[in-house]
Design a protein around this motif. Structure first.
Motif, PDB file in Angstrom:
ATOM      1  N   ASN A   1       0.905  -1.270  -0.069  1.00 24.81           N
ATOM      2  CA  ASN A   1       0.193  -0.119  -0.275  1.00 24.81           C
ATOM      3  C   ASN A   1       0.998   1.235   0.050  1.00 24.81           C
ATOM      4  OD1 ASN A   1      -1.777   2.227   0.408  1.00 24.81           O
ATOM      5  ND2 ASN A   1      -1.624   1.769   2.835  1.00 24.81           N
ATOM      6  N   PHE A   2       0.670   2.074  -0.972  1.00 21.24           N
ATOM      7  CA  PHE A   2       1.588   3.314  -1.023  1.00 21.24           C
ATOM      8  C   PHE A   2       0.952   4.522  -0.801  1.00 21.24           C
ATOM      9  CE2 PHE A   2       3.515   0.281  -4.192  1.00 21.24           C
ATOM     10  CZ  PHE A   2       4.649   0.135  -3.506  1.00 21.24           C
ATOM     11  N   GLU A   3      -0.693   4.574  -0.928  1.00 23.82           N
ATOM     12  CA  GLU A   3      -1.344   5.844  -0.746  1.00 23.82           C
ATOM     13  C   GLU A   3      -2.102   5.760   0.541  1.00 23.82           C
ATOM     14  OE1 GLU A   3      -1.115   7.509  -3.253  1.00 23.82           O
ATOM     15  OE2 GLU A   3      -0.157   6.040  -4.708  1.00 23.82           O
ATOM     16  N   ASP A   4      -2.703   4.935   1.061  1.00 26.07           N
ATOM     17  CA  ASP A   4      -3.547   5.129   2.398  1.00 26.07           C
ATOM     18  C   ASP A   4      -2.571   5.082   3.725  1.00 26.07           C
ATOM     19  OD1 ASP A   4      -5.315   4.584   4.514  1.00 26.07           O
ATOM     20  OD2 ASP A   4      -6.730   3.822   3.136  1.00 26.07           O
ATOM     21  N   ASP A   5      -2.902   6.081   4.535  1.00 27.19           N
ATOM     22  CA  ASP A   5      -2.007   6.048   5.829  1.00 27.19           C
ATOM     23  C   ASP A   5      -2.881   5.769   6.933  1.00 27.19           C
ATOM     24  OD1 ASP A   5      -0.171   7.705   4.466  1.00 27.19           O
ATOM     25  OD2 ASP A   5      -1.021   9.715   4.489  1.00 27.19           O
ATOM     26  N   SER A   6      -3.462   4.877   6.819  1.00 26.42           N
ATOM     27  CA  SER A   6      -4.677   4.245   7.997  1.00 26.42           C
ATOM     28  C   SER A   6      -3.940   3.001   8.693  1.00 26.42           C
ATOM     29  CB  SER A   6      -5.839   3.752   7.602  1.00 26.42           C
ATOM     30  OG  SER A   6      -5.978   3.025   6.389  1.00 26.42           O
ATOM     31  N   GLY A   7      -2.511   2.705   8.528  1.00 26.32           N
ATOM     32  CA  GLY A   7      -1.891   1.893   9.248  1.00 26.32           C
ATOM     33  C   GLY A   7      -1.951   0.470   8.300  1.00 26.32           C
ATOM     34  N   VAL A   8      -1.677  -0.423   9.375  1.00 25.09           N
ATOM     35  CA  VAL A   8      -1.422  -1.899   8.741  1.00 25.09           C
ATOM     36  C   VAL A   8      -2.867  -2.307   8.291  1.00 25.09           C
ATOM     37  CG1 VAL A   8       0.139  -2.399  10.391  1.00 25.09           C
ATOM     38  CG2 VAL A   8      -2.260  -2.741  10.897  1.00 25.09           C
ATOM     39  N   PHE A   9      -2.891  -3.463   7.450  1.00 30.91           N
ATOM     40  CA  PHE A   9      -4.122  -3.924   6.879  1.00 30.91           C
ATOM     41  C   PHE A   9      -5.034  -4.640   7.942  1.00 30.91           C
ATOM     42  CE2 PHE A   9      -1.276  -3.830   3.051  1.00 30.91           C
ATOM     43  CZ  PHE A   9      -2.028  -3.302   2.237  1.00 30.91           C
ATOM     44  N   THR A  10      -6.234  -4.608   7.524  1.00 31.84           N
ATOM     45  CA  THR A  10      -7.192  -5.020   8.458  1.00 31.84           C
ATOM     46  C   THR A  10      -6.968  -6.462   8.567  1.00 31.84           C
ATOM     47  OG1 THR A  10      -8.959  -5.409   6.864  1.00 31.84           O
ATOM     48  CG2 THR A  10      -8.777  -3.021   8.164  1.00 31.84           C
ATOM     49  N   GLU A  11      -7.805  -7.201   9.673  1.00 33.94           N
ATOM     50  CA  GLU A  11      -8.032  -8.532   9.921  1.00 33.94           C
ATOM     51  C   GLU A  11      -8.378  -9.160   8.659  1.00 33.94           C
ATOM     52  OE1 GLU A  11      -9.634 -12.047  13.060  1.00 33.94           O
ATOM     53  OE2 GLU A  11      -9.513  -9.653  13.643  1.00 33.94           O
ATOM     54  N   GLN A  12      -9.647  -8.587   8.278  1.00 32.90           N
ATOM     55  CA  GLN A  12     -10.354  -9.091   7.149  1.00 32.90           C
ATOM     56  C   GLN A  12      -9.556  -9.134   5.952  1.00 32.90           C
ATOM     57  OE1 GLN A  12     -13.199  -6.421   4.951  1.00 32.90           O
ATOM     58  NE2 GLN A  12     -14.533  -7.720   5.520  1.00 32.90           N
ATOM     59  N   GLU A  13      -8.783  -8.295   5.559  1.00 32.97           N
ATOM     60  CA  GLU A  13      -7.844  -8.178   4.537  1.00 32.97           C
ATOM     61  C   GLU A  13      -6.856  -9.046   4.487  1.00 32.97           C
ATOM     62  OE1 GLU A  13      -8.133  -3.433   3.199  1.00 32.97           O
ATOM     63  OE2 GLU A  13      -6.738  -4.133   4.976  1.00 32.97           O
ATOM     64  N   THR A  14      -6.398  -9.551   5.834  1.00 29.66           N
ATOM     65  CA  THR A  14      -5.248 -10.479   6.208  1.00 29.66           C
ATOM     66  C   THR A  14      -5.981 -11.745   5.904  1.00 29.66           C
ATOM     67  OG1 THR A  14      -4.300  -9.043   7.856  1.00 29.66           O
ATOM     68  CG2 THR A  14      -3.899 -11.348   7.763  1.00 29.66           C
ATOM     69  N   ARG A  15      -7.151 -12.106   6.048  1.00 27.60           N
ATOM     70  CA  ARG A  15      -7.757 -13.404   5.810  1.00 27.60           C
ATOM     71  C   ARG A  15      -7.832 -13.732   4.429  1.00 27.60           C
ATOM     72  NH1 ARG A  15     -12.733 -12.540  10.296  1.00 27.60           N
ATOM     73  NH2 ARG A  15     -11.407 -13.205  12.011  1.00 27.60           N
ATOM     74  N   ILE A  16      -8.149 -12.390   3.660  1.00 23.75           N
ATOM     75  CA  ILE A  16      -8.387 -12.632   2.233  1.00 23.75           C
ATOM     76  C   ILE A  16      -7.062 -13.034   1.601  1.00 23.75           C
ATOM     77  CG2 ILE A  16      -8.609 -11.445  -0.136  1.00 23.75           C
ATOM     78  CD1 ILE A  16     -10.989  -9.836   1.466  1.00 23.75           C
ATOM     79  N   ILE A  17      -5.928 -12.417   1.939  1.00 26.36           N
ATOM     80  CA  ILE A  17      -4.751 -12.807   1.531  1.00 26.36           C
ATOM     81  C   ILE A  17      -4.363 -14.225   1.733  1.00 26.36           C
ATOM     82  CG2 ILE A  17      -2.021 -11.894   1.579  1.00 26.36           C
ATOM     83  CD1 ILE A  17      -3.980 -10.096  -0.073  1.00 26.36           C
ATOM     84  N   GLU A  18      -4.618 -14.463   3.123  1.00 24.71           N
ATOM     85  CA  GLU A  18      -4.264 -15.854   3.284  1.00 24.71           C
ATOM     86  C   GLU A  18      -5.000 -16.996   2.732  1.00 24.71           C
ATOM     87  OE1 GLU A  18      -4.192 -18.817   7.298  1.00 24.71           O
ATOM     88  OE2 GLU A  18      -5.354 -16.801   7.310  1.00 24.71           O
ATOM     89  N   ILE A  19      -6.021 -16.635   2.306  1.00 21.75           N
ATOM     90  CA  ILE A  19      -6.844 -17.416   1.208  1.00 21.75           C
ATOM     91  C   ILE A  19      -6.060 -17.396  -0.162  1.00 21.75           C
ATOM     92  CG2 ILE A  19      -8.948 -18.032   0.205  1.00 21.75           C
ATOM     93  CD1 ILE A  19     -10.317 -16.820   2.708  1.00 21.75           C
TER      94      ILE A  19
END
Length: 557
Positions: free
Chosen positions: A164-182
């Motif tokens: 992520n190069f644009e959003d300053d809201s911090g680390v990825f969410t748990e939901q996004e982490t689950r998607i990447i894991e799948i």
């Protein structure tokens, strides 16, 4: 198409569903759609492209998605991605433990970190890799990154990275982490699926190609065109020079021809063998196998010829008329000889060729015959057991000297070789020259310093060879008595005196003693042995005793 892969997918999907809490219905449908595409396609590029596009749709903050694959060279290579310059990304080679990607691969766990943390973890990234990465992402600063290992059957085969190069809201969410894991699980199966399919294709192509090459070489063998044609065809296939040799000079540029763990020869190339492609190496292996078959065929024919020649030679010894012999054309040449000389060659204590090699005998005899024909083109060579029999139509002193030179050349410094030469006789007296060569060979076994013995050069040894050795030992004991001791100065003095034919001055010089000392020693010896060296009979008895002692290999000393 691959049931076991579909089963594996089903397991991964079930795992995925178990962690889908918090995902929208549309996100779940997208993930299952990706799963369907993977199980229906073996085009890894298509599948991975769908994966990275899906990840971009499902993870809204994702600006760049990269999939790295582990290769046999020990590095993670860029396989596919979106949101970056692929030409620069293709130059990246990440080793285990290097940067975030290498750590994820090595530790086999997901990293979800902020931009500051990513900068810290990327400090150990190789300079060239860092430059290629910066160029690929257009020198953007990472705000957050999530990276997951691609694990298939407990083996990590790659890494997926989302930047992520644009959003300053911090680390990825748990939901996004689950998607990447799948998606990581699905990407792992896609890569494994592709590897399996490619391996099947390689094997199938290898088998088809190997069969085609095999057919070409088999045709050569059937038509009897031999090793030169095999080498020539292989050179055309490789489009490189190829030669065949029994030895090699550069191991990296040679391919051994092996049968039953025995190296029969080498295919030689101007390029290192590793230079050739997988399929070209298949052709090299097929050529080597064909050469083995050809060598075995040649050896079988050679052994048949050897046995035939041995049988014909035995018939000649039995007095069979040469004109009544057939099966070997050169045997008829003997009838045109005005004279004949038999020369026997053997090992002193063991065969002259290796008993552990099926081709050693053939190569040794062919090489020896080739060398002997430089003396006389019509020389005949036979083999009886381990004994090599050669027949020369004209044997002179010049021939003998050339023979000694060839023996030294072929056998180098091998003292195990012995040669017996019979007298030159008429063809009708072949058995005589053979028996004389046989006797000379037996005497040569006793003469360590003289491996080549001519029957006509033998003196009393002809007589001694037929006598009981006990009689010879008794004679030596009677005439030399207690003097028989190499450490005894009197023994050495008498022996040197006899060798120099009783020359007093020369003997003193050889022994490096004063002439008066020599006179004293000889007088002492005469008294001890009850002889007078001035009497021809006594001197002859002493000389004969020393010759007998040499024949007995000084076994009494």
């Amino acid at each position: 198409m691959f049931p076991f892969i579909e089963v594996e997918f089903a397991i991964q999907v079930i795992k995925g569903v178990s962690i889908m809490h918090g995902l929208t219905y549309e996100q779940c449908l997208k993930l299952f759609e990706i799963n369907r595409l993977i199980t229906q396609s073996l085009d890894v590029k298509e599948v991975l492209r769908n994966l990275v596009n899906a990840a971009l749709d499902l993870v809204l903050r994702a600006d760049t998605i990269i999939i790295y694959e582990w290769k046999e060279d020990g590095y993670l290579h860029f396989t596919d991605g979106i949101g970056l310059g692929s030409e620069s990304a293709k130059k990246i080679r990440i080793k285990p433990g290097e940067s975030i990607t290498g750590r994820v691969f090595q530790e086999r766990k997901i990293y979800n970190i902020s931009g500051d943390k990513s900068i810290e973890l990327m400090k150990n990234m190789e300079y060239e890799n860092m430059e290629h990465f910066k160029k690929a992402v257009n020198f953007k600063k990472i705000k957050s990154v999530i990276s997951a290992p691609l694990i298939y059957k407990d083996t990590c085969i790659g890494v997926i990275v989302v930047d992520n190069f644009e959003d300053d809201s911090g680390v990825f969410t748990e939901q996004e982490t689950r998607i990447i894991e799948i998606l990581a699980n699905q990407a792992a199966i896609a890569l494994s699926n592709s590897r399996f399919y490619e391996e099947l294709q390689y094997r199938n192509n290898d088998l088809v190609y190997a069969q085609e090459v095999h057919n070409r070489f088999s045709k050569i063998l059937i038509e009897g065109r031999g090793i030169p044609q095999i080498v020539q065809v292989l050179a055309r296939i490789l489009k490189h020079d190829v030669s065949y040799s029994e030895t090699y000079t550069d191991l990296s540029r040679s391919f051994p021809i092996i049968s039953s763990q025995e190296i029969l020869g080498y295919l030689l190339f101007k390029l290192p063998v590793d230079h050739f492609s997988r399929l070209e190496k298949v052709a090299i292996e097929q050529a080597a196998t064909s050469i083995v078959i050809e060598l075995i065929k040649q050896n079988n024919l050679f052994e048949r010829e050897i046995h035939l020649k041995e049988d014909l030679f035995l018939q000649l010894l039995d007095g069979v008329n040469i004109k009544n012999l057939s099966g070997y054309e050169k045997i008829q040449e003997i009838s045109s000889y005005s004279s004949i000389t038999c020369v026997l060659i053997d090992g002193r204590v063991k065969p002259l060729w290796s008993m552990d090699s099926f081709i050693s005998k053939e190569r040794f005899l062919r090489n020896l015959e080739r060398e002997l024909r430089t003396i006389q083109d019509n020389v005949l060579l036979f083999c009886r057991g381990f004994e090599i029999i050669t027949l020369f139509p004209q044997f002179t002193s010049v021939t003998f000297n050339k023979l000694k030179g060839i023996v030294e050349k072929v056998f180098l410094d091998d003292l195990d070789v012995i040669v017996g030469v019979g007298r030159t006789v008429t063809v009708q007296a072949l058995s005589e020259t053979y028996l004389e060569a046989k006797e000379s060979l037996q005497i040569a076994k006793r003469k360590i310093a003289e491996p080549i013995v001519r029957f006509e050069d033998l003196g009393f040894e002809r007589l001694w060879h037929g006598l009981d050795q006990k009689v010879l030992r008794k004679y030596v004991q009677d005439h030399l008595g207690k003097l028989i001791n190499k450490e005894n100065p009197d023994y050495l003095t008498l022996r040197k005196y006899v060798e120099l034919n009783g020359k007093h001055k020369e003997t003193a010089q050889e022994l490096m003693i004063h002439p008066n000392t020599l006179t004293y020693r000889l007088k002492k010896i005469e008294e001890e042995l009850s002889i007078d060296l001035r009497i021809k009979k006594d001197l002859l008895a002493i000389m004969t005793s020393f010759e007998m002692l040499d024949y007995l290999q000084e076994s009494l000393l």
